[in-house]
Design a protein around this motif. Structure first.
Motif, PDB file in Angstrom:
ATOM      1  N   PHE A  62       0.764  -1.335   0.070  1.00 49.72           N
ATOM      2  CA  PHE A  62      -0.217   0.201   0.014  1.00 49.72           C
ATOM      3  C   PHE A  62       0.928   1.227   0.011  1.00 49.72           C
ATOM      4  CE2 PHE A  62      -2.049   3.387   2.413  1.00 49.72           C
ATOM      5  CZ  PHE A  62      -3.399   3.552   1.601  1.00 49.72           C
ATOM      6  N   TYR A  63       1.881   1.234   0.879  1.00 54.46           N
ATOM      7  CA  TYR A  63       2.615   2.518   0.916  1.00 54.46           C
ATOM      8  C   TYR A  63       3.516   2.652  -0.161  1.00 54.46           C
ATOM      9  CZ  TYR A  63       1.128   3.900   5.944  1.00 54.46           C
ATOM     10  OH  TYR A  63       0.399   4.470   6.698  1.00 54.46           O
ATOM     11  N   LEU A  64       4.174   1.459  -1.038  1.00 55.57           N
ATOM     12  CA  LEU A  64       4.829   1.613  -2.158  1.00 55.57           C
ATOM     13  C   LEU A  64       4.064   1.913  -3.128  1.00 55.57           C
ATOM     14  CD1 LEU A  64       7.449  -1.040  -1.188  1.00 55.57           C
ATOM     15  CD2 LEU A  64       7.832   1.613  -0.886  1.00 55.57           C
ATOM     16  N   GLU A  65       2.671   1.775  -3.100  1.00 57.75           N
ATOM     17  CA  GLU A  65       1.671   1.867  -4.140  1.00 57.75           C
ATOM     18  C   GLU A  65       1.902   1.005  -5.433  1.00 57.75           C
ATOM     19  OE1 GLU A  65       1.614   6.087  -5.344  1.00 57.75           O
ATOM     20  OE2 GLU A  65       0.252   6.256  -3.741  1.00 57.75           O
ATOM     21  N   VAL A  66       2.082  -0.364  -5.041  1.00 56.03           N
ATOM     22  CA  VAL A  66       2.111  -1.538  -5.696  1.00 56.03           C
ATOM     23  C   VAL A  66       0.764  -1.900  -6.636  1.00 56.03           C
ATOM     24  CG1 VAL A  66       2.492  -4.117  -6.283  1.00 56.03           C
ATOM     25  CG2 VAL A  66       3.927  -2.443  -4.568  1.00 56.03           C
ATOM     26  N   GLY A  67       0.753  -1.938  -7.958  1.00 57.58           N
ATOM     27  CA  GLY A  67      -0.191  -2.176  -8.689  1.00 57.58           C
ATOM     28  C   GLY A  67      -1.232  -1.051  -8.707  1.00 57.58           C
ATOM     29  N   GLN A  68      -2.705  -1.514  -8.584  1.00 58.09           N
ATOM     30  CA  GLN A  68      -3.617  -0.550  -8.276  1.00 58.09           C
ATOM     31  C   GLN A  68      -3.802   0.365  -7.209  1.00 58.09           C
ATOM     32  OE1 GLN A  68      -5.342   0.312 -11.034  1.00 58.09           O
ATOM     33  NE2 GLN A  68      -4.095  -1.159 -12.013  1.00 58.09           N
ATOM     34  N   LEU A  69      -2.774  -0.047  -6.009  1.00 56.21           N
ATOM     35  CA  LEU A  69      -3.229   0.447  -4.704  1.00 56.21           C
ATOM     36  C   LEU A  69      -2.775   1.928  -4.711  1.00 56.21           C
ATOM     37  CD1 LEU A  69      -1.744  -2.429  -2.542  1.00 56.21           C
ATOM     38  CD2 LEU A  69      -4.096  -1.572  -2.994  1.00 56.21           C
ATOM     39  N   GLN A 104       6.771   7.129   3.805  1.00 56.85           N
ATOM     40  CA  GLN A 104       6.563   5.642   3.310  1.00 56.85           C
ATOM     41  C   GLN A 104       7.601   4.757   3.934  1.00 56.85           C
ATOM     42  OE1 GLN A 104       6.776   8.746   1.643  1.00 56.85           O
ATOM     43  NE2 GLN A 104       5.941   8.415  -0.507  1.00 56.85           N
ATOM     44  N   TYR A 105       8.733   4.970   3.588  1.00 56.32           N
ATOM     45  CA  TYR A 105       9.683   3.885   3.840  1.00 56.32           C
ATOM     46  C   TYR A 105       9.911   3.657   5.498  1.00 56.32           C
ATOM     47  CZ  TYR A 105      11.228   5.307  -0.797  1.00 56.32           C
ATOM     48  OH  TYR A 105      10.867   5.727  -2.240  1.00 56.32           O
ATOM     49  N   ILE A 106       9.387   4.733   6.462  1.00 52.72           N
ATOM     50  CA  ILE A 106       9.399   4.410   7.604  1.00 52.72           C
ATOM     51  C   ILE A 106       8.215   3.414   7.966  1.00 52.72           C
ATOM     52  CG2 ILE A 106       8.990   5.371   9.979  1.00 52.72           C
ATOM     53  CD1 ILE A 106      10.275   7.922   9.190  1.00 52.72           C
ATOM     54  N   GLU A 107       7.186   3.553   7.515  1.00 50.26           N
ATOM     55  CA  GLU A 107       5.838   2.766   7.512  1.00 50.26           C
ATOM     56  C   GLU A 107       6.472   0.939   6.828  1.00 50.26           C
ATOM     57  OE1 GLU A 107       3.382   2.952   9.124  1.00 50.26           O
ATOM     58  OE2 GLU A 107       3.086   5.088   9.435  1.00 50.26           O
ATOM     59  N   VAL A 108       7.025   1.230   5.755  1.00 47.90           N
ATOM     60  CA  VAL A 108       7.548  -0.219   5.382  1.00 47.90           C
ATOM     61  C   VAL A 108       8.549  -0.834   6.034  1.00 47.90           C
ATOM     62  CG1 VAL A 108       8.722  -1.117   3.405  1.00 47.90           C
ATOM     63  CG2 VAL A 108       6.821   0.498   2.785  1.00 47.90           C
ATOM     64  N   THR A 109       9.608  -0.032   6.628  1.00 52.00           N
ATOM     65  CA  THR A 109      10.343  -0.521   7.655  1.00 52.00           C
ATOM     66  C   THR A 109       9.607  -1.235   8.889  1.00 52.00           C
ATOM     67  OG1 THR A 109      12.062   1.106   6.918  1.00 52.00           O
ATOM     68  CG2 THR A 109      12.797  -0.094   8.902  1.00 52.00           C
ATOM     69  N   SER A 110       8.774  -0.316   9.320  1.00 51.75           N
ATOM     70  CA  SER A 110       7.950  -0.998  10.468  1.00 51.75           C
ATOM     71  C   SER A 110       7.237  -2.266  10.154  1.00 51.75           C
ATOM     72  CB  SER A 110       6.867   0.225  10.933  1.00 51.75           C
ATOM     73  OG  SER A 110       6.350  -0.466  12.060  1.00 51.75           O
ATOM     74  N   SER A 111       6.326  -2.520   8.810  1.00 50.21           N
ATOM     75  CA  SER A 111       5.799  -3.484   8.647  1.00 50.21           C
ATOM     76  C   SER A 111       6.833  -4.719   8.392  1.00 50.21           C
ATOM     77  CB  SER A 111       5.054  -3.200   7.484  1.00 50.21           C
ATOM     78  OG  SER A 111       3.994  -2.379   7.749  1.00 50.21           O
ATOM     79  N   SER A 112       8.050  -4.441   7.712  1.00 46.70           N
ATOM     80  CA  SER A 112       9.037  -5.299   7.498  1.00 46.70           C
ATOM     81  C   SER A 112       9.439  -6.014   8.805  1.00 46.70           C
ATOM     82  CB  SER A 112      10.268  -4.851   6.729  1.00 46.70           C
ATOM     83  OG  SER A 112       9.662  -4.157   5.373  1.00 46.70           O
TER      84      SER A 112
END
Length: 221
Positions: free
Chosen positions: A82-89, A143-151
């Motif tokens: 979602f935060y990386l806006e993959v596909g249609q997100l 975005q990258y902070i949220e992605v790091t937290s989810s990872s």
């Protein structure tokens, strides 16, 4: 010793997951992201269930905890996409994070390291409950902070799933081989022998002193 190490490692991992989940819950509250708040609450309950199952030797609770971790990995994978806006997100869709009740906004968008926030004056196109800002100078985008937290959540969940599966297997094997108090073991149990009643037999006879009597006194043993 190996069993204790497995239990202790799982408890320590659950405590680490609990700290990470509480930290994430706080920042999601600050950003009014209601869907992640609900998911974090369920995750915290599952972690508590996993700790209880580990301490109390309840393999069924650990299986439920491991099952939730599969869903938790799936949810965090969606957050990353979602935060990386993959596909249609797209991050412009408030329904995904806030049930369309408020503006979706990560707390790190305005409070990231090095970020400078400048409000935009008189935005005619903005709704009344929204405010338009410009953010610049961030050392790391939100975005990258949220992605790091989810990872990090995905990594902890995978480790938790492995340890929970191992410990629950050990618990179930112990239940199968344990000889409960008052129970019967197929190898160590011996049926009690029935005591047979001994039939009394006369050892010797004592002749009667009265010759007129034909009876004799008998000693029994």
């Amino acid at each position: 010793m190996g069993r204790c190490n497995g239990r202790c490692s799982l408890i320590a991992l659950c405590c680490l997951q609990l700290v990470a989940a509480l930290e994430r819950q706080i920042f999601d509250f600050l950003g009014y992201q209601w869907v992640p708040i609900l998911a974090n609450f369920l995750h915290i309950m599952a972690i508590i269930l996993g700790i209880f199952g580990t301490v109390q030797y309840r393999p069924k609770y650990l299986i439920m905890y491991a099952g939730w971790l599969v869903l938790w990995v799936t949810w965090n994978a969606f957050i990353i996409c979602f935060y990386l806006e993959v596909g249609q997100l797209s991050q412009d869709r408030d329904l995904v994070m806030t049930f369309n009740t408020s503006l979706h906004r990560s707390w790190w968008m305005e409070n990231g390291p090095g970020c400078v926030v400048t409000p935009v004056t008189a935005p005619e196109q903005a709704p009344e409950d929204h405010h338009v800002i410009t953010v610049r100078g961030c050392l790391l985008d939100y975005q990258y902070i949220e992605v790091t937290s989810s990872s990090l959540q995905v990594l902890l969940a995978l480790l938790g799933f492995i340890y929970a599966s191992y410990v629950s297997k050990v618990f179930m094997e112990e239940e199968d081989s344990f000889d409960f108090i008052g129970g019967f073991d197929s190898y160590g149990y011996q049926a009690p022998q029935k005591t047979s009643h001994l039939q009394l037999q006369p050892l010797y006879t004592i002749p009667s002193r009265n010759p007129g009597q034909g009876k004799q006194a008998t000693s029994w043993s």
